[in-house]
Design an enzyme around this catalytic site. Structure first.
Site, PDB file in Angstrom:
ATOM      1  N   GLU A 223      84.790  45.945   6.064  1.00 14.57           N
ATOM      2  CA  GLU A 223      85.293  45.605   4.742  1.00 14.57           C
ATOM      3  C   GLU A 223      85.890  46.846   4.080  1.00 14.57           C
ATOM      4  OE1 GLU A 223      85.272  42.624   3.520  1.00 14.57           O
ATOM      5  OE2 GLU A 223      83.925  41.589   4.904  1.00 14.57           O
TER       6      GLU A 223
ATOM      7  N   SER B 297      86.018  27.605   4.742  1.00 19.06           N
ATOM      8  CA  SER B 297      87.222  26.875   5.159  1.00 19.06           C
ATOM      9  C   SER B 297      87.109  26.385   6.597  1.00 19.06           C
ATOM     10  CB  SER B 297      88.459  27.754   4.995  1.00 19.06           C
ATOM     11  OG  SER B 297      88.356  28.931   5.767  1.00 19.06           O
TER      12      SER B 297
ATOM     13  N   LYS C 116      68.710  40.957   7.972  1.00 20.63           N
ATOM     14  CA  LYS C 116      68.505  40.152   9.174  1.00 20.63           C
ATOM     15  C   LYS C 116      67.176  40.493   9.847  1.00 20.63           C
ATOM     16  CE  LYS C 116      73.494  39.798   9.817  1.00 20.63           C
ATOM     17  NZ  LYS C 116      74.677  40.259  10.585  1.00 20.63           N
TER      18      LYS C 116
ATOM     19  N   VAL D  45      71.671  35.042  10.366  1.00 20.72           N
ATOM     20  CA  VAL D  45      71.167  36.167  11.159  1.00 20.72           C
ATOM     21  C   VAL D  45      72.185  36.715  12.153  1.00 20.72           C
ATOM     22  CG1 VAL D  45      69.408  36.903  12.798  1.00 20.72           C
ATOM     23  CG2 VAL D  45      68.793  35.437  10.890  1.00 20.72           C
TER      24      VAL D  45
ATOM     25  N   LEU E  54      79.547  24.833  -0.908  1.00 20.72           N
ATOM     26  CA  LEU E  54      79.655  25.900  -1.905  1.00 20.72           C
ATOM     27  C   LEU E  54      80.329  27.101  -1.266  1.00 20.72           C
ATOM     28  CD1 LEU E  54      76.069  25.732  -3.487  1.00 20.72           C
ATOM     29  CD2 LEU E  54      78.109  24.389  -4.060  1.00 20.72           C
TER      30      LEU E  54
ATOM     31  N   VAL F 250      84.414  31.550   6.043  1.00 13.39           N
ATOM     32  CA  VAL F 250      83.462  30.652   6.701  1.00 13.39           C
ATOM     33  C   VAL F 250      83.583  29.236   6.149  1.00 13.39           C
ATOM     34  CG1 VAL F 250      81.026  30.164   7.136  1.00 13.39           C
ATOM     35  CG2 VAL F 250      81.860  32.534   7.192  1.00 13.39           C
TER      36      VAL F 250
END
Length: 441
Positions: A191, A18, A206, A133, A11, A16
């Site tokens: 980002e 790919s 985390k 984490v 999903l 990540v």
């Protein structure tokens, strides 16, 4: 060796996802040898099917994630889409249809981990989330398995690479927060909207996961005290250097001294340069674990990025597939202690407080009295005129200001908060410039 392949539904196919698909394809023979059966990527659910995805067969791509996880032939679902929904519904649907789940979803596990574990157990499935984490750093499994016979008392860590990069640049170059954030954004560490990182939401999720595993109790993100680093200034960094410290955004999970409760918090803090976490540079992560039998342990490495996170995902995938072949499941939720999560006011630590005060005699005595009245013991004081000269006790007030820096001995956070409130009421205190905790001593 079993010949029918174990089938995996993926999903998400971003940075990540790919990488997970690539490694599953290029390392297929190694994975088969390590698991004891072939593992096959059976479908990939995405939102934008028209995007070019090099090396991924188009026939694997689907936009119907729910139908993919409901397939009876799917053995394991790997979830790397993030967020609460639709991830939660897809994961519970996967459990209901007999699939185990590997997730990198810190937000979901931190918010609803207990319900997810219950759903996994009810359906005889696994829920693994090492990648949630600290990226590639093995941390969940050591806490959940390797230290299962020990008593962990404290977990102290740098668990967000973006914030560590920003603070490291502020420390090494003297840059302000905005300049360091701009550099982090330009290099791809931050980002376009960095709120989750710089306001501590990512680290708080985390911390909740780590506290729950370390102390065998239920801790959600709502239990974590959170402060970001947007108010950290170049002056704070310089003051830390004068104390032989550096500033880090820390996730701290610890048992109370009497063992009757736990606390979890995320905030900027000064730590001594002699502490192992002080040397963690750039966008790296590190977590310091203190336990009764093993003593002090440190886990260090890249905490984010496609390849590191995919490494953790694949490690969980191998473990879950082995469990499938053995007809068993791995460790589930361990919350037998049922310890309450104490308030931030109960936390005991040291503090660094910077005050803007009137540059006149008697101010220091007034400030010291307020600290004494609230039971907070002063360790050191440094006073300096705003013009750069040391404040002199014989001066009369000429309307000038001085900077007064107070470092305390250990005190409860509630006592410090009441002290600061009283300081703000003093006519001679013109502002509380900053408050920062001092950890790791």
């Amino acid at each position: 060796m079993r010949t029918r392949p174990l089938k995996v539904a993926l999903l998400g196919c971003g940075v990540v996802g790919s990488e997970v698909a690539r490694i599953m394809t290029t390392h297929a023979d190694d994975l088969t040898a390590r698991i004891g059966a072939p593992v096959e990527l059976a479908g990939i659910a995405v939102r934008r099917p028209d995007r070019v995805r090099a090396g991924i067969p188009a026939e694997l791509i689907t936009t119907d994630a729910k139908e993919l996880v409901k397939r009876d032939d799917i053995d394991v679902v790997v979830e790397v889409i993030g967020g609460i929904e639709p991830a939660r519904t897809l994961i519970t649907t996967a459990f209901e249809h007999g699939a185990s789940v590997v997730s990198a979803n810190k937000a979901l596990v931190a918010a609803d981990g207990a319900a997810l574990h219950a759903a996994a157990e009810a359906n005889g499935a696994d829920l693994y989330y090492e990648a949630a984490v600290a990226g590639a750093i093995p941390l969940v499994r050591p806490l959940r398995e390797s230290l299962a016979g020990d008593k962990v008392n404290r977990v102290l860590g740098i668990v967000n690479g973006t914030t560590n990069f920003i603070l490291d640049k502020m420390d090494s170059t003297g840059a302000g927060y905005s300049e360091a954030l701009d550099e982090a954004t330009a290099l791809g560490y931050a980002e376009a909207d960095p709120t989750a990182d710089v306001e501590g939401f990512d680290a708080a999720a985390k911390a909740a996961i780590l506290a729950g595993i370390a102390f065998h109790t239920r801790v959600t993100i709502d239990d974590v005290h959170r402060e970001g680093l947007t108010e950290v200034t170049a002056s704070d960094i310089a003051s830390a250097k004068r104390m032989g410290c550096t500033v880090k955004l820390l996730a701290i999970c610890e048992r109370a001294a009497d063992g009757a409760s736990v606390t979890a918090r995320v905030h900027p803090a000064m730590i001594p340069l002699t502490h192992p976490l002080a040397s963690v540079r750039e966008a790296y992560n590190a977590v310091f674990v203190e336990s009764e039998a093993a003593g002090q342990l440190m886990f260090y490495g890249p905490g984010a990025g496609g390849s590191p996170t995919a490494s953790a995902v694949l490690g969980d995938l191998v473990a879950v597939c082995r469990n499938k072949l053995a007809g068993t499941t791995g460790p589930g939720e361990s919350a037998y202690t049922q310890l309450p999560v104490g308030p931030m006011g109960d936390v005991v630590t040291r503090y660094h407080i910077s005050l803007d005060v009137a540059d006149k005699p008697g101010v220091l005595a007034q400030v010291a009295t307020v600290f004494a009245e609230h039971g907070v013991s002063i360790d050191t004081v440094r006073q300096q005129s705003k013009d750069g000269g040391a404040a002199r006790s014989g001066e009369t007030d000429n309307g000038g200001e001085a900077s007064l820096v107070v470092v305390t001995h250990r005190a409860a956070d509630a006592a410090l908060s009441s002290t600061v409130g009283a300081l703000r009421d003093l006519d001679t205190v013109r502002g509380v410039a900053s408050i920062m905790r001092v950890e790791g001593e």
